[in-house]
Design a protein around this motif. Structure first.
Motif, short mmCIF file in Angstrom:
data_model
loop_
_atom_site.label_atom_id
_atom_site.label_comp_id
_atom_site.label_asym_id
_atom_site.label_seq_id
_atom_site.Cartn_x
_atom_site.Cartn_y
_atom_site.Cartn_z
N MET A 1 1.00 -1.12 0.02
CA MET A 1 0.72 0.04 -0.23
C MET A 1 0.49 1.17 -0.06
O MET A 1 2.43 1.67 0.89
N ASP A 2 0.33 2.35 -0.71
CA ASP A 2 1.12 3.66 -0.99
C ASP A 2 1.02 3.87 0.28
O ASP A 2 -0.58 3.89 0.53
N PRO A 3 1.60 4.97 0.84
CA PRO A 3 1.53 5.52 2.45
C PRO A 3 0.07 6.72 1.64
O PRO A 3 -0.62 7.52 2.32
N SER A 4 -0.11 7.13 0.51
CA SER A 4 -1.46 7.92 0.01
C SER A 4 -2.12 7.31 0.00
O SER A 4 -3.24 8.25 -0.16
N HIS A 5 -2.41 6.15 0.44
CA HIS A 5 -3.74 4.60 0.50
C HIS A 5 -4.78 4.80 1.86
O HIS A 5 -5.85 4.79 1.90
N TYR A 6 -3.49 5.47 2.81
CA TYR A 6 -4.22 5.27 4.23
C TYR A 6 -3.38 6.55 4.95
O TYR A 6 -2.53 7.24 4.86
N ARG A 7 -4.35 6.56 6.62
CA ARG A 7 -3.50 7.17 7.94
C ARG A 7 -3.25 6.37 8.52
O ARG A 7 -4.35 6.03 8.98
N ALA A 8 -2.04 7.17 9.72
CA ALA A 8 -2.08 6.39 10.55
C ALA A 8 -3.37 6.94 11.81
O ALA A 8 -3.76 7.33 11.22
N ALA A 9 -3.99 5.41 12.54
CA ALA A 9 -4.97 5.87 13.29
C ALA A 9 -4.42 5.44 14.56
O ALA A 9 -4.53 3.37 14.80
N VAL A 10 -4.46 5.60 15.69
CA VAL A 10 -3.43 5.42 17.15
C VAL A 10 -4.46 5.49 17.76
O VAL A 10 -4.88 6.96 18.09
N ASN A 11 -4.71 4.53 18.75
CA ASN A 11 -5.73 4.15 19.10
C ASN A 11 -5.39 4.71 20.94
O ASN A 11 -6.03 5.28 21.74
N SER A 12 -4.27 3.53 21.37
CA SER A 12 -3.65 3.41 22.69
C SER A 12 -2.36 4.53 22.34
O SER A 12 -1.87 5.58 22.37
N SER A 13 -1.16 3.20 21.73
CA SER A 13 -0.49 3.53 21.60
C SER A 13 0.34 2.79 20.65
O SER A 13 -0.29 2.12 20.55
N ILE A 14 0.95 3.20 19.79
CA ILE A 14 1.41 2.69 17.96
C ILE A 14 1.99 0.51 19.05
O ILE A 14 1.31 -0.21 18.76
N GLU A 15 2.55 1.15 20.11
CA GLU A 15 2.70 -0.25 20.79
C GLU A 15 2.43 -1.05 21.55
O GLU A 15 1.69 -2.24 21.46
N GLN A 16 1.09 -0.72 21.88
CA GLN A 16 -0.36 -1.25 22.38
C GLN A 16 -1.35 -1.39 22.01
O GLN A 16 -1.73 -2.43 21.72
N ASP A 17 -0.52 -1.23 20.55
CA ASP A 17 -2.51 -1.64 18.96
C ASP A 17 -1.91 -2.34 18.64
O ASP A 17 -2.54 -3.58 18.87
N ARG A 18 -0.18 -2.67 18.55
CA ARG A 18 0.36 -3.59 17.80
C ARG A 18 0.10 -5.20 18.34
O ARG A 18 -0.47 -5.88 18.71
N VAL A 19 0.01 -4.62 20.99
CA VAL A 19 -0.28 -5.57 21.54
C VAL A 19 -1.39 -6.73 21.15
O VAL A 19 -1.77 -7.71 21.76
N GLU A 20 -2.72 -5.69 20.81
CA GLU A 20 -3.62 -5.46 21.17
C GLU A 20 -3.90 -6.35 19.58
O GLU A 20 -4.52 -7.55 20.00
N ILE A 21 -3.25 -6.07 19.44
CA ILE A 21 -3.81 -6.66 17.75
C ILE A 21 -3.22 -8.11 17.59
O ILE A 21 -3.71 -9.22 16.88
N LEU A 22 -2.23 -8.26 17.53
CA LEU A 22 -1.23 -9.33 18.18
C LEU A 22 -2.20 -10.78 19.01
O LEU A 22 -2.26 -11.69 18.33
N THR A 23 -2.42 -9.94 19.89
CA THR A 23 -3.50 -10.53 21.18
C THR A 23 -4.58 -11.73 19.77
O THR A 23 -4.56 -12.71 20.33
N ARG A 24 -5.45 -10.60 19.62
CA ARG A 24 -6.53 -10.83 18.64
C ARG A 24 -6.52 -12.20 17.63
O ARG A 24 -7.64 -12.86 17.69
N LEU A 25 -5.24 -11.68 16.63
CA LEU A 25 -4.87 -12.59 15.57
C LEU A 25 -4.78 -14.38 16.70
O LEU A 25 -5.08 -14.57 16.06
N ARG A 26 -3.98 -14.20 17.16
CA ARG A 26 -3.98 -15.19 17.85
C ARG A 26 -4.81 -16.45 18.36
O ARG A 26 -5.32 -17.55 18.93
N ASP A 27 -5.62 -14.95 19.50
CA ASP A 27 -7.13 -15.86 19.92
C ASP A 27 -7.64 -16.30 18.85
O ASP A 27 -8.37 -17.09 18.57
#
Length: 238
Positions: A1-27
């Motif tokens: 995806m080219d950067p012009s196609h999206y905009r970052a959306a941080v909910n908690s923090s970049i690191e906390q969001d990544r942990v949350e995503i990985l946890t949900r994927l694992r579940d």
């Protein structure tokens, strides 16, 4: 995806969001339910979207079974968008590996995004090779290259620096190829600058155009043929 196609959306923090995503994927993988997601890529501007199946999460690397044309698009772009009802927003992931023959991909570095490309009113396709163009402005005429096209406008790179600013009115001349007849159609269009950024030796400008029936007809036929050519490219590579 080219950067012009999206905009970052941080909910908690970049690191906390990544942990949350990985946890949900694992579940999701552990439960065995809802392991189907949709991947979205833009191959030279053409949206490529097929279902994919979550296979395994090894540390922070997700393995998926993917459609062969999606595998080509993944390898080309290096990033992909994941859409899944288990997440509050779309996900962005970097491509670690993409194997067309095995129809598998590995993704990592997950984050939340808003997909800007979905908000566009018309499809924007890359021109490969770029088309010859000219920008006629009050300060003079600039030779340029058209880099992408939609029914609503062009992105054009000038061959010399420009003082163009948002809202400026110009006249564009763009040489639109007709691959079916091996000819070129010169289009002259009134346009307005949407934005303009300085590049090395020139300026990259996005223009909205004022169309009539003739212009829309030429662009519609070209964009349709361009889509056909891109789909053929993908099939040949997959």
């Amino acid at each position: 995806m080219d950067p012009s196609h999206y905009r970052a959306a941080v909910n908690s923090s970049i690191e906390q969001d990544r942990v949350e995503i990985l946890t949900r994927l694992r579940d999701m993988i552990k439960s065995g339910a809802g392991t189907r997601v949709k991947l979205v890529n833009y191959y030279k501007g053409l949206p490529i979207s097929y279902p994919a199946t979550l296979v395994e999460l090894c540390g922070e690397v997700l393995e998926l079974d993917v459609h062969p044309q999606q595998a080509v698009a993944l390898g080309h772009s290096g990033r992909t968008c994941i859409k899944c009802g288990s997440f509050p927003q779309s996900l962005l992931a970097e491509v670690k590996d993409s194997d067309v023959r095995r129809m598998m991909a590995s993704l990592h570095n997950f984050s939340y995004i808003d997909v800007l490309a979905e908000q566009r009113t018309s499809l924007r396709l890359e021109l490969d090779p770029p088309c010859e163009a000219e920008i006629a402005a009050p300060g003079g005429t600039l030779k340029a290259k058209a880099l992408d096209v939609s029914l609503g406008g062009f992105s054009i790179l000038s061959e010399a620096p420009s003082d163009l600013a948002k809202g400026d009115e110009v006249v564009l001349k763009v040489m639109i190829p007709n691959p079916l007849h091996n000819t070129v159609t010169p289009l002259q269009l009134n346009a307005a600058v949407v934005d303009c950024t300085r590049e090395e030796g020139g300026a990259l400008c996005r223009f909205s155009i004022y169309s009539d029936a003739h212009i829309e007809g030429v662009l519609s036929r070209f964009i349709f043929q361009r889509q056909v050519d891109l789909i053929r490219e993908l099939k040949e590579m997959s």
